[in-house]
Design an enzyme around this catalytic site. Structure first.
Site, PDB file in Angstrom:
ATOM      1  N   CYS A   1     -13.339   3.218  10.840  1.00  0.00           N
ATOM      2  CA  CYS A   1     -13.616   2.293   9.744  1.00  0.00           C
ATOM      3  C   CYS A   1     -13.138   0.877  10.091  1.00  0.00           C
ATOM      4  O   CYS A   1     -13.725   0.263  10.974  1.00  0.00           O
ATOM      5  CB  CYS A   1     -13.016   2.846   8.459  1.00  0.00           C
ATOM      6  SG  CYS A   1     -13.919   2.304   7.008  1.00  0.00           S
ATOM      7  N   ARG A  42     -15.573   2.174   1.436  1.00  0.00           N
ATOM      8  CA  ARG A  42     -15.937   0.762   1.682  1.00  0.00           C
ATOM      9  C   ARG A  42     -16.273   0.549   3.163  1.00  0.00           C
ATOM     10  O   ARG A  42     -15.749  -0.327   3.844  1.00  0.00           O
ATOM     11  CB  ARG A  42     -14.798  -0.162   1.228  1.00  0.00           C
ATOM     12  CG  ARG A  42     -14.727  -0.234  -0.297  1.00  0.00           C
ATOM     13  CD  ARG A  42     -13.455  -0.860  -0.854  1.00  0.00           C
ATOM     14  NE  ARG A  42     -12.991  -2.036  -0.147  1.00  0.00           N
ATOM     15  CZ  ARG A  42     -13.522  -3.254  -0.237  1.00  0.00           C
ATOM     16  NH1 ARG A  42     -14.561  -3.469  -0.999  1.00  0.00           N
ATOM     17  NH2 ARG A  42     -12.996  -4.244   0.413  1.00  0.00           N
ATOM     18  N   HIS A  75     -14.037   8.372   7.961  1.00  0.00           N
ATOM     19  CA  HIS A  75     -12.605   8.697   8.082  1.00  0.00           C
ATOM     20  C   HIS A  75     -12.383  10.148   8.504  1.00  0.00           C
ATOM     21  O   HIS A  75     -12.199  11.016   7.645  1.00  0.00           O
ATOM     22  CB  HIS A  75     -11.909   8.460   6.736  1.00  0.00           C
ATOM     23  CG  HIS A  75     -11.707   7.016   6.431  1.00  0.00           C
ATOM     24  ND1 HIS A  75     -10.525   6.355   6.658  1.00  0.00           N
ATOM     25  CD2 HIS A  75     -12.560   6.104   5.930  1.00  0.00           C
ATOM     26  CE1 HIS A  75     -10.646   5.095   6.310  1.00  0.00           C
ATOM     27  NE2 HIS A  75     -11.871   4.908   5.861  1.00  0.00           N
ATOM     28  N   GLU A  99      -9.833  11.489   9.640  1.00  0.00           N
ATOM     29  CA  GLU A  99      -8.461  11.944   9.351  1.00  0.00           C
ATOM     30  C   GLU A  99      -8.343  12.493   7.925  1.00  0.00           C
ATOM     31  O   GLU A  99      -7.314  13.056   7.574  1.00  0.00           O
ATOM     32  CB  GLU A  99      -7.467  10.797   9.583  1.00  0.00           C
ATOM     33  CG  GLU A  99      -7.396   9.717   8.513  1.00  0.00           C
ATOM     34  CD  GLU A  99      -8.568   8.737   8.531  1.00  0.00           C
ATOM     35  OE1 GLU A  99      -9.538   8.949   9.289  1.00  0.00           O
ATOM     36  OE2 GLU A  99      -8.518   7.765   7.757  1.00  0.00           O
TER      37      GLU A  99
HETATM   38  N1  GLN Z   1     -13.792  -2.503   4.119  1.00  0.00           N
HETATM   39  C1  GLN Z   1     -12.844  -2.424   5.189  1.00  0.00           C
HETATM   40  C2  GLN Z   1     -12.941  -3.634   6.117  1.00  0.00           C
HETATM   41  O1  GLN Z   1     -13.823  -4.389   6.010  1.00  0.00           O
HETATM   42  C3  GLN Z   1     -12.979  -1.150   5.961  1.00  0.00           C
HETATM   43  C4  GLN Z   1     -12.763   0.010   5.036  1.00  0.00           C
HETATM   44  C5  GLN Z   1     -11.939   1.102   5.600  1.00  0.00           C
HETATM   45  O2  GLN Z   1     -11.335   1.010   6.667  1.00  0.00           O
HETATM   46  N2  GLN Z   1     -11.824   2.160   4.851  1.00  0.00           N
HETATM   47  O3  GLN Z   1     -12.102  -3.821   6.937  1.00  0.00           O
END
Ligand code: GLN
Length: 198
Positions: free
Chosen positions: A88, A142, A175, A177
């Site tokens: 992410c 996100r 994710h 994890e």
């Molecule tokens: N929205 C985050 C970013 O732009 C990433 C989201 C996440 O790591 N769960 O860094």
């Protein structure tokens, strides 16, 4: 032999990665030492490294003071064969390290790109890793999105690529994890074990 697995303790989902690595190591009968990386001096003799999710902007800011991110990027550059997993926000950092650095995986990635109404969701992915192909529970928070990609695709959400590898480097927009399925952490440990010299 004990494998030293570094986790960037900048911000975000760090403890979950540590316990996923511990569990995967047990399954594989490997000894691991989790090295919590808080400043650039902590980056020594690592066999693999994890850049967790969180907020990439916060991570860049949090890192400024102790130079952790720059230290991590330098370590990856000087250890091109070492296994690295970015999830992410960690994937964003690998694809867009900034400060004029070459990306560690060649893919355009855009942040927060699944739209507000579906900020976070769970979906079945198709994962193709180490010659095995099967469903995988993808957790997206996100999440960013790969807009284009020149690397090996290892995870798909429908037709869309959500996980990439380039050699021993991996970038995932979800994710791993946060699920019970440890195959991505096993992937990392397997490579760390093959590359470990001491
Ligand atoms: N929205 C985050 C970013 O732009 C990433 C989201 C996440 O790591 N769960 O860094």
């Amino acid at each position: 032999m004990v494998l030293r697995i570094g986790i960037a303790m900048l911000q975000g989902a760090r403890e979950e990665h540590a316990s996923a690595i511990d569990s995967a190591a047990k399954e594989m009968a490997l000894d691991v030492d989790i090295v919590e990386l808080r400043n650039s001096h902590d980056i020594a003799n690592l066999d693999a490294l994890v850049l967790p999710g969180g907020e990439s902007t916060t991570m860049r800011l949090a890192s400024k003071y102790r130079g952790l991110l720059e230290g991590i990027f330098e370590w990856i550059e000087s250890n091109p064969e070492s296994p690295v997993m970015g999830t992410c926000a960690g994937a964003i950092l690998l694809c867009q390290p900034g400060n004029g650095r070459e990306p560690f995986l060649n893919a355009e990635i855009s942040r927060n790109s699944f739209g507000r109404q579906v900020d976070s969701f769970q979906a079945a992915l198709n994962v193709e890793l180490d010659g095995e192909s099967s469903d995988y529970p993808g957790v997206f928070i996100r999440a960013p999105r790969f807009e284009s990609n020149e690397e090996q695709a290892v995870a798909y959400l429908n037709e869309e690529v959500v996980g990439l590898t380039k050699g021993n480097r991996m970038a995932l927009t979800f994710h791993p994890e946060l699920t019970e399925d440890l195959r991505f952490h096993r992937w990392l440990l397997k490579r760390a074990n093959e590359g470990a010299v001491n």
